[in-house]
Enzyme design. Structure first.
Site, PDB file in Angstrom:
ATOM      1  N   GLY A  32     -16.200  -8.107  -9.899  1.00  0.00           N
ATOM      2  CA  GLY A  32     -14.808  -8.732  -9.949  1.00  0.00           C
ATOM      3  C   GLY A  32     -14.459  -9.453  -8.377  1.00  0.00           C
ATOM      4  N   ARG A  63     -19.988  -4.407 -16.073  1.00  0.00           N
ATOM      5  CA  ARG A  63     -20.570  -4.792 -17.385  1.00  0.00           C
ATOM      6  C   ARG A  63     -21.479  -6.094 -17.218  1.00  0.00           C
ATOM      7  NH1 ARG A  63     -14.838  -3.371 -20.310  1.00  0.00           N
ATOM      8  NH2 ARG A  63     -13.994  -4.448 -18.309  1.00  0.00           N
ATOM      9  N   ASP A 199      -2.834   2.028  -0.971  1.00  0.00           N
ATOM     10  CA  ASP A 199      -1.622   0.923  -0.844  1.00  0.00           C
ATOM     11  C   ASP A 199      -2.351   0.043   0.407  1.00  0.00           C
ATOM     12  OD1 ASP A 199       0.639  -0.199   0.158  1.00  0.00           O
ATOM     13  OD2 ASP A 199       2.000   0.837  -0.544  1.00  0.00           O
ATOM     14  N   HIS A 200      -2.600  -1.055   0.046  1.00  0.00           N
ATOM     15  CA  HIS A 200      -3.091  -2.027   1.107  1.00  0.00           C
ATOM     16  C   HIS A 200      -2.169  -2.189   2.156  1.00  0.00           C
ATOM     17  CE1 HIS A 200      -1.630  -5.704  -0.661  1.00  0.00           C
ATOM     18  NE2 HIS A 200      -1.701  -6.081   0.525  1.00  0.00           N
ATOM     19  N   GLU A 238       6.798 -14.128   0.079  1.00  0.00           N
ATOM     20  CA  GLU A 238       5.445 -14.815  -0.149  1.00  0.00           C
ATOM     21  C   GLU A 238       5.715 -16.090  -0.742  1.00  0.00           C
ATOM     22  OE1 GLU A 238       2.513 -12.367  -2.147  1.00  0.00           O
ATOM     23  OE2 GLU A 238       4.164 -11.313  -3.095  1.00  0.00           O
ATOM     24  N   HIS A 262       4.889  -0.952  -1.624  1.00  0.00           N
ATOM     25  CA  HIS A 262       4.896  -1.376  -0.435  1.00  0.00           C
ATOM     26  C   HIS A 262       6.225  -1.277   0.101  1.00  0.00           C
ATOM     27  CE1 HIS A 262       0.938  -2.830  -1.931  1.00  0.00           C
ATOM     28  NE2 HIS A 262       1.451  -3.922  -2.387  1.00  0.00           N
ATOM     29  N   LYS A 362       8.486 -13.794  -4.554  1.00  0.00           N
ATOM     30  CA  LYS A 362       7.253 -14.805  -4.877  1.00  0.00           C
ATOM     31  C   LYS A 362       7.951 -16.171  -4.789  1.00  0.00           C
ATOM     32  CE  LYS A 362       3.735 -12.132  -6.696  1.00  0.00           C
ATOM     33  NZ  LYS A 362       2.665 -11.845  -5.669  1.00  0.00           N
TER      34      LYS A 362
HETATM   35  C1  BG6 Z   1      -0.160  -6.847  -3.855  1.00  0.00           C
HETATM   36  C2  BG6 Z   1       0.608  -7.596  -4.974  1.00  0.00           C
HETATM   37  O1  BG6 Z   1      -0.182  -5.285  -3.792  1.00  0.00           O
HETATM   38  O2  BG6 Z   1       0.363  -7.367  -2.613  1.00  0.00           O
HETATM   39  C3  BG6 Z   1       0.424  -8.891  -5.086  1.00  0.00           C
HETATM   40  O3  BG6 Z   1      -0.165  -6.796  -6.375  1.00  0.00           O
HETATM   41  C4  BG6 Z   1       0.928  -9.525  -3.620  1.00  0.00           C
HETATM   42  O4  BG6 Z   1       1.701  -9.627  -5.894  1.00  0.00           O
HETATM   43  C5  BG6 Z   1       0.363  -8.765  -2.410  1.00  0.00           C
HETATM   44  O5  BG6 Z   1       0.641 -10.733  -3.571  1.00  0.00           O
HETATM   45  C6  BG6 Z   1       0.750  -9.127  -1.077  1.00  0.00           C
HETATM   46  O6  BG6 Z   1      -0.117  -8.592  -0.221  1.00  0.00           O
HETATM   47  P1  BG6 Z   1      -0.273  -9.401   1.268  1.00  0.00           P
HETATM   48  O7  BG6 Z   1      -1.044  -8.530   2.037  1.00  0.00           O
HETATM   49  O8  BG6 Z   1      -0.660 -10.917   0.976  1.00  0.00           O
HETATM   50  O9  BG6 Z   1       1.148  -9.262   1.762  1.00  0.00           O
END
Ligand code: BG6
Length: 511
Positions: A32, A63, A199-200, A238, A262, A362
């Site tokens: 992916g 897969r 949670d990035h 965004e 977030h 967004k």
């Molecule tokens: C993700 C969301 O967790 O974070 C996305 O699912 C979003 O919809 C993204 O665009 C935003 O992350 P960043 O790092 O670009 O601010």
């Protein structure tokens, strides 16, 4: 708690980093997008910095049918921008393997187990396995259960294998109930100490800097409370739309996708009490305590405290973009929101009555993530003799992205006339000072998982408390049949969102 070794010990430049433990990383969903865009390039960057153990390998599971060499080719393309040393690149690529199979088939897991045994012998690894689920969340329980039943997560006495870890990506459920159920299913096979929920945002350098900024400096703490702070604004805007994720996003929306995780995560970091130490659970305890102090949305006053919107067509950077309802995968009768703004309170001694304004959307005018702390104005202007009755407040801005940095505005005398004042800004910019780009959040998160440090990962109680906070709203929106207001793509704000903050005599910071 892993041993963190100082790398540079000078007082003004204290750095510490721990290389990853010996391990194999096994990624489900390896064909992916996430593996290609984030995981492989981040692992390669760590490899280049000698932060991966010599005893390291990577197994992609998916897969699709692919041989090791075919998959290595895909990985090579993913890291193509960084190649400057063929030997190093080949050494990295040669540690990559691929196994294909059906996630529902127990035989797949037997094959994985046999392969890991062989690779553990080859690379000298003793049980250190990180399973990374980069698959749609509905498949999590199937994979987890199979990892459990094939003995990959626990030993023969059903005790968790300490060196085996599980990484999962959000969404962790889609409401409180499903989050509780998911946690229960995972806990049947993995202990909480083995689970790393990503949670990035927490992996972003500037989000981590909130902790350093607040707790490595003495001057902010005395003013970090209701006596000196007027309000706090947290923004994640965004310019992108939903890209090709209509199927997922239309069932999710901004409240689930950005706000529950977030946004609340950043609020917790900026508002929590000082933790006892930099240990994972000390920090996570304080975060959860803060989340528990957030006042539940008052549904009687919800229309003045929460606003949602959905983008219509418009223009961003001179490019025409379509409306949300025209995006692929979005249902014609969709009521999904792409924007949420909310006013929230934290009911504790530090923050009682200080409003926190949160907004995320967004297709806004531009990409901007920041936390702005607006201080109270001076109680009395001694310059009123000169007609200056109102002085602007000091604002401290933690700039998360882009142009990462910190900004503080204050009043100063302009040269010339007797009473001439200007608002000046003291600006610290990461790029200018450190001359380097912040590393990708996944580098930090993968390395922390390899060293067994859970600080930047979301704990079960955090997930459940934050779902509990948004749950009443999800219910209300589901049941009352109302629609989000429309805002044109490329907008900075829109009427409903402005009213939310203008009602309090304040305004949003410009995007
Ligand atoms: C993700 C969301 O967790 O974070 C996305 O699912 C979003 O919809 C993204 O665009 C935003 O992350 P960043 O790092 O670009 O601010």
């Amino acid at each position: 708690m892993p041993q963190i070794k100082p790398l540079i010990g000078k007082q003004e430049n204290i750095c510490a980093e721990t290389p990853g433990d010996a391990c194999g990383i096994i990624v489900f969903g390896a064909s992916g997008d996430l593996a290609k865009r984030k995981l492989i390039p981040s692992l390669f960057a760590l490899f280049q910095q000698n932060l991966l153990s010599d005893n390291f390998y990577f197994v992609g599971c998916g897969r699709k049918n692919a041989s090791d060499s075919e998959y290595r080719k895909t990985c090579k393309e993913a890291i193509v921008d960084d190649i400057n040393n063929d030997k190093q690149t080949n050494d990295f690529l040669n540690r990559i393997y691929f196994i294909s199979g059906d996630y529902n088939d127990p035989l797949f897991y037997t094959n994985i187990k046999n392969k890991l045994k062989e690779l553990d012998n080859k690379y000298g690894i003793d049980e250190g396995h990180i399973f990374y689920l980069s698959v749609p969340p509905q498949i999590y329980p199937t994979i987890v259960q199979n990892l459990g039943s094939s003995g990959l997560s626990c030993n023969q006495n059903n005790e968790p294998k300490q060196k085996v870890r599980l990484i999962i990506e959000k969404p962790f459920g889609r409401d409180l109930q499903s989050a509780i159920e998911l946690n229960k299913k995972i806990h049947k096979c993995f202990d909480e100490s083995q689970i790393y929920r990503i949670d990035h945002y927490l992996g972003k350098e500037t989000v981590q800097n909130i902790l350093m900024f607040r707790f490595a400096n003495a001057i902010f703490e005395p003013v970090w409370n209701l006596r000196y702070i007027d309000h706090i604004q947290i923004t994640i805007a965004e310019s992108l739309g939903i890209e090709h994720r209509g199927g997922y996003y239309d069932k999710s929306g901004a409240l689930r996708d950005m706000f529950q995780n977030h946004m609340l995560g950043m609020l917790a970091l900026v508002a929590m009490e000082p933790p006892a130490s930099f240990q994972a659970d000390h920090i996570r305890d304080e975060k959860v305590k803060l989340l528990r102090s957030i006042r539940l949305v008052d549904l009687d006053a919800w229309s003045t405290n929460i606003v949602r919107g959905r983008y219509s067509g418009g223009e961003i950077d001179g490019q025409k973009v379509c409306a949300y309802k025209e995006e692929e995968g979005v249902k014609p009768d969709s009521k999904t929101e792409t924007y949420v703004a909310a006013k929230m309170y934290v009911d504790n001694w530090r923050w009682k009555s200080v409003p926190f304004y949160l907004r995320t959307g967004k297709r806004m005018k531009r990409k901007l993530t920041e936390i702005a702390i607006t201080f109270k104005k001076v109680p009395h202007s001694m310059f009123n003799l000169f007609g200056i009755d109102e002085l602007p407040a000091n604002v401290l801005v933690l700039k998360i992205q882009p142009n990462e940095g910190i900004e503080l505005s204050f009043q100063a005398k302009r040269p010339g006339s007797k009473a001439c004042m200007s608002t000046l800004t003291m600006n610290f910019n990461y790029g200018d000072i450190f001359g380097t780009k912040a590393p990708e959040a996944y580098q930090r998160l993968l390395l922390d998982c390899m060293t067994g440090d859970q600080t930047l990962f979301t704990r079960q109680d955090d997930v459940e408390v934050s779902w509990g906070l948004v749950e009443p709203l999800l219910e209300k929106w589901k049941n009352d049949g109302s629609e989000p207001s429309e805002y044109p793509s490329g907008a900075e704000s829109f009427a409903d969102a402005d009213t939310l903050i203008k009602n309090d005599g304040r305004s949003w910071r410009p995007l």
